[in-house]
Design an enzyme around this catalytic site. Sequence first.
Site: not given
Ligand code: DGL
Length: 269
Positions: A71, A185
């Site tokens: 993330c 993301c």
């Molecule tokens: N998958 C997450 C990232 O890589 C973000 C998603 C969220 O906003 O929680 O930033």
Amino acid sequence: MRILVFDSGVGGLSVAREIGKALPGVGMDYVADLAVFPYGALEPGVLIDRVLSLMETALAALDPAALVIACNTASTLVLPPLRARFKLPIVGTVPAVKPAAEHSRSRLASVLATPGTVKRDYTRGLIDRFGGDCRFTLVGSMVLAELVERAVSGESVTDAELLAEIAPCFVEEAGRRTDTVVLACTHYPLVLDRLRALAPWPVEWIDPAPAIARRVATVTAGAGRSRDEGAPHRFFSTGRRPVPAMLDAFGFEDGGDLFAGEALKIARG
Ligand code: DGL
């Protein structure tokens, strides 16, 4: 050996998929903080406390050889406090600014991410250090990660909804056009085919997942057997349960209630 992969939602499965390819024999445990998702608009202090507390529970229960923070929104803040508290190898996911700057020929590139990631000093620092003469447009989408959650769970998401989120990445300026977009993301690579088809013109989409998987292979070389060696890939979540068809598609099983006792209410900024 088992690896723990963490994200606010299902986006980290784009990283887990690559880890599975790089390390075919490995077992994976996946933690999604679906009770709090999305992390994109959370205050930094709230996000740091939340991730530290979930990882405390998960690491004690699962005892992995390495932890992958799949993330960007979390990694751009929590890697130092996590590394200070836990001793296992921790691999983060941060915007792939350096490969984008190396790739772009038009010298116009974009970083597509959550509002949290585009605001971070960490992201600005990457551009200062590695961006060179490439001009980066930072696009913080409030809703794209949520649209991906819906799409991956089998709900309908229209082309117009997706296009509205990616459109600001495409910049035309003095006869030049953006030629490189960083998927900063982990949710976004899960709909990459659709993004590619909707793009106003072709660009290189940079997904850092293969590089993260290679890093995981390096830091776990020589790791021994894990406590639950041989168990299937397991998916744990706070709050709602994931859709079974989505888990099947990624080769995971519902791991059950690891976080039954976690407080689910947190303050939002
Ligand atoms: N998958 C997450 C990232 O890589 C973000 C998603 C969220 O906003 O929680 O930033």
